[in-house]
Each structure stands twice: as structure tokens, then as C-alpha cells.
Design an enzyme around this catalytic site. Structure first.
Site, PDB file in Angstrom:
ATOM      1  N   TRP A 190       0.823  -1.212   0.000  1.00  0.00           N
ATOM      2  CA  TRP A 190       0.000   0.000   0.000  1.00  0.00           C
ATOM      3  C   TRP A 190       0.861   1.267   0.000  1.00  0.00           C
ATOM      4  CZ3 TRP A 190      -1.098  -3.354   4.422  1.00  0.00           C
ATOM      5  CH2 TRP A 190      -1.978  -4.381   4.082  1.00  0.00           C
TER       6      TRP A 190
ATOM      7  N   GLY B 231     -29.277  13.518  -4.623  1.00  0.00           N
ATOM      8  CA  GLY B 231     -30.217  12.487  -5.062  1.00  0.00           C
ATOM      9  C   GLY B 231     -29.587  11.577  -6.110  1.00  0.00           C
TER      10      GLY B 231
ATOM     11  N   ARG C 228     -30.990  23.659  -8.344  1.00  0.00           N
ATOM     12  CA  ARG C 228     -31.972  22.599  -8.579  1.00  0.00           C
ATOM     13  C   ARG C 228     -33.337  22.974  -8.012  1.00  0.00           C
ATOM     14  NH1 ARG C 228     -33.568  18.006 -11.362  1.00  0.00           N
ATOM     15  NH2 ARG C 228     -34.442  16.429  -9.956  1.00  0.00           N
TER      16      ARG C 228
ATOM     17  N   GLU D  13      -2.153   6.767   7.473  1.00  0.00           N
ATOM     18  CA  GLU D  13      -1.467   7.559   8.504  1.00  0.00           C
ATOM     19  C   GLU D  13      -2.000   7.216   9.904  1.00  0.00           C
ATOM     20  OE1 GLU D  13      -0.161   8.429   5.912  1.00  0.00           O
ATOM     21  OE2 GLU D  13       0.663  10.438   5.834  1.00  0.00           O
ATOM     22  N   GLY D  14      -2.451   5.969  10.056  1.00  0.00           N
ATOM     23  CA  GLY D  14      -3.013   5.499  11.316  1.00  0.00           C
ATOM     24  C   GLY D  14      -4.524   5.545  11.261  1.00  0.00           C
ATOM     25  N   THR D  15      -5.171   4.404  11.491  1.00  0.00           N
ATOM     26  CA  THR D  15      -6.629   4.340  11.453  1.00  0.00           C
ATOM     27  C   THR D  15      -7.245   5.224  12.538  1.00  0.00           C
ATOM     28  OG1 THR D  15      -6.709   2.478  12.989  1.00  0.00           O
ATOM     29  CG2 THR D  15      -6.516   1.945  10.637  1.00  0.00           C
TER      30      THR D  15
END
Length: 389
Positions: free
Chosen positions: A166, A349, A278, A373-375
Site C-alpha cells: 500500500w 439524489g 436545482r 497515517e493510522g486508522t
């Protein structure tokens, strides 16, 4: 807890003219040079080579490096401002920028020898080449102490064997900072960081990962088979590698927090614009209270994340202890990014579910900020440890 420990003394969130100039330059680059072709690059998982070259020319790849080594000599606040603006548009480009700035350049400038800085840092900071940070392994992601890549001491060189997984910039980088175990009995005190050059015999780029998000960044495994790396390419004293990795990752978390902030802010800006354009049930989408509430909460959470990111950057710039602040910023900003992008898809949507409107890509990109970078779980451990330190 002492106020100084939180970095609140003299804290000022007003941006200087220089900061605003950096912010504007990053915004212009993102919209003029990154936005065109971004959907195609994401679809094809194509590395943005031309755009990264321009990032180097504009000084985005070595922002905090001293001008003595070809860098911009800027502060961390400037860096996070640029990261935020670029991440609003292209998180693949911003992670390339983050690794080169936060991990590779920072590590070399802070801990490298003068020879290492002249040889590697100068071209990295100038954007002539890019770097990679090689810590994660198949069995050692968040657990950095469990390195199976070995660096056997052979006198004047190390013989490196193992696999790194990774790795951002894995294929496009010319220089890699490799964390490897030299003495297993010493555990984390037996780890070193070595500078490896592409093209060295035995150093092979493995498969490219087919990722959910940040698809245009090149993420590869790197294979080392009897790779000889000279002793002069070791960063710091023998056994310094683990401390080097942890120190470097602390700064890297600020960069990823800024990336998460940018992803969230980009999704919010697209949603606000869409809600004003919208029409639904005969009136502007924004006039529906349910949409107003969503946008109000998005704006509030994003502003809270922004303050945490800026605070961590300020503490780093003032040479304070920013470990806790960086972990808090990354933890919160990454959660906001995941939540805000999900809300953005909901606001759009059916249009939010197709690539043309960009928010589905931002939603896919957001997830990784809770992992690398660390969970988020690791960030909570870091914060808890700092609370009682």
C-alpha cells in the site's frame, strides 16, 4: 490539563496576506489544472503525471522545506491551506503532495545528514522527483513495531529483504524511505530507516492496487530481494527507525487531516451550489428546510474540523508538542469527510450517484482518510495516551 498543552495561548486564526495568496494559488491550480480530466483519470486509475510536474514547478511539493534545499520555506499553516484547496477537487493529487511534503521531505530535513539533504531532499523539494514512505507491510499496517522487512548489517551496507504494501507513489517515486528491522531482539529499538533508490538491483515494483478511492494515485507493493543499501543512506543512529517513523507520521496526520477537510469542504460547496440551482416540488431545493438543515450541519462540522486542523498546524509551527492535536484533527476531520460526502450524495439524489457531479468520487475518496497515517482507532489510542502522559 494545561492551556499551553492544548496550544491555546496566543492562538490566532486570522490568515496573513501570504497565507491567502497561497490559498488562492492552490485554488486556481486545482480548478484550472486538476479539475479538467479528473473523471477520466479516476476511471482509468491514471497517475496525473503532467499535473504533478506542474505541482513541483509551482512549489507545492516542497512547501515547508528550507530554501537552502530548494523548498518554499513556508509554514505548516500554508501547507494545510494548499492541501485543503487541492483536496476539494482532487484527493489523488493531494495525497501525492502529502506524502512528498509531510513524510519524505520532512523526515529528510529533520533527521537526514547534510549529504542526504543535498543528494535527495533538494530534488524532492523542487519537484524534480517524488518520494515514497515505506512502512506498511502485509502483517504490519497500524502495528509499526512488527516489521518483517529485514536490513541485515553487512559492515558498510545493509542487505534488505521483504515486502512493503500500500505504498503511495510506489511506482512513480525515485526515492523511498524504507523502515526495516535490523535486530529483532531489540524490537522497536532495532528498527532503521534507509534511503532506497529505484533501479537498485533487487528492488522491484510489485502490483498496482485497484482501489475504491484516490484511484489516480499509484499505490503499489514494493519488493526487496537482497537489496544492498549503503550505510550512508541510513537516517539517524542505528535503531532510530521506529522513532523516525512515529515522528514523521505525527506531521503526516496534519496533512491527511487537511486532505479530509478539503474533501468535506469540496462536497459541501458542490452541494450548496446544487441546492441553489436545482428545483424540487416547484421551488428551489435550498428552500426546503430538510436541505437547509443538512447544509447548516455540514458547514458547522466542517468549520469545527478546520479549526482543529489549523490549531495542529499552528502548534507545529510554534515548535510545540502537536501529537495530540494532530491525532484529534485527523480523527475528527476524517469522520466529517465521510459523513459530509455521504450527505452530499443524498442532497444530490440520483445525480449524486453518477460521476458527472463529482460527489460520488469525493465519497469514495473520503474513506481512506479514516485508514491511512493510522486508522481512526489508532488516533483514539494516541489521544488517550496523551491525556494521561
Amino acid at each position: 490539563m494545561a492551556t499551553a498543552a492544548l496550544g491555546l495561548e496566543g492562538l490566532n486564526f486570522n490568515l496573513s496576506e501570504e497565507h491567502r495568496a497561497v490559498q488562492e494559488a492552490a485554488r486556481d491550480f486545482a480548478h484550472n489544472e486538476l479539475l479538467p480530466g479528473i473523471i477520466e483519470r479516476d476511471n482509468e486509475a491514471r497517475f496525473p503525471a503532467e499535473q504533478v510536474k506542474r505541482m513541483g514547478e509551482l512549489g507545492f511539493l516542497g512547501m515547508m522545506v528550507s530554501p537552502d534545499y530548494g523548498g518554499g520555506g513556508m509554514d505548516t499553516v500554508s501547507y494545510v491551506l494548499a492541501m485543503e484547496e487541492i483536496s476539494k477537487v482532487d484527493a489523488s493529487a493531494s495525497v501525492i503532495m502529502s506524502v512528498n511534503n509531510s513524510l519524505v521531505c520532512f523526515g529528510l530535513e529533520a533527521y537526514g545528514t547534510e549529504e542526504q539533504k543535498q543528494t535527495y531532499l533538494t530534488p524532492l523539494a523542487a519537484g524534480e522527483i517524488i518520494g515514497a514512505f515505506c512502512l506498511s507491510e502485509p502483517e504490519a499496517g497500524s502495528d509499526a513495531t512488527s516489521q518483517t522487512t529485514t536490513a541485515e548489517d553487512k559492515g558498510d551496507y545493509y542487505l534488505v529483504n521483504g515486502t512493503k504494501n500500500w505504498i503511495t507513489n510506489g511506482n512513480s517515486s525515485s526515492v523511498c524511505l524504507v523502515i526495516a528491522q535490523t535486530d529483532r531482539e531489540k524490537k522497536h529499538r532495532g528498527i532503521n530507516c534507509l534511503i532506497a533508490e529505484k533501479g537498485t538491483p533487487g528492488f522491484v515494483v510489485g502490483k498496482k492496487e485497484d482501489k475504491m478511492g484516490i484511484r489516480a494515485s499509484d499505490t503499489h507493493s514494493l519488493l526487496f530481494t537482497d537489496v544492498k543499501i549503503p550505510k550512508k543512506n541510513r537516517i539517524g543512529e542505528d535503531g532510530f527507525g521506529f522513532k523516525f517513523a512515529m515522528s514523521t507520521l505525527n506531521g503526516g496526520r496534519i496533512g491527511i487531516a487537511a486532505q479530509a477537510l478539503g474533501i468535506a469542504a469540496g462536497a459541501y460547496e458542490l452541494s450548496l451550489k446544487y441546492a441553489q440551482e436545482r428545483k424540487s416540488f416547484g421551488k428551489q431545493l435550498f428552500d426546503h428546510q430538510a436541505i437547509q438543515f443538512k447544509l447548516a450541519e455540514m458547514a458547522t462540522r466542517i468549520e469545527a474540523a478546520r479549526l482543529l486542523v489549523y490549531k495542529a498546524a499552528r502548534i507545529k509551527d510554534e515548535h510545540g508538542d502537536y501529537v495530540q492535536a494532530a491525532a484529534m484533527a485527523k480523527l475528527f476531520a476524517s469522520d466529517v469527510a465521510m459523513w459530509a460526502t455521504t450527505e452530499a450524495v443524498q442532497i444530490h439524489g440520483g445525480y449524486g450517484y453518477v460521476k458527472e457531479y463529482h460527489v460520488e468520487r469525493l465519497m469514495r475518496d473520503a474513506k481512506i482518510t479514516q485508514i491511512y497515517e493510522g486508522t481512526s482507532e489508532i488516533q483514539k489510542l494516541v489521544i488517550a495516551r496523551e491525556l494521561i502522559r
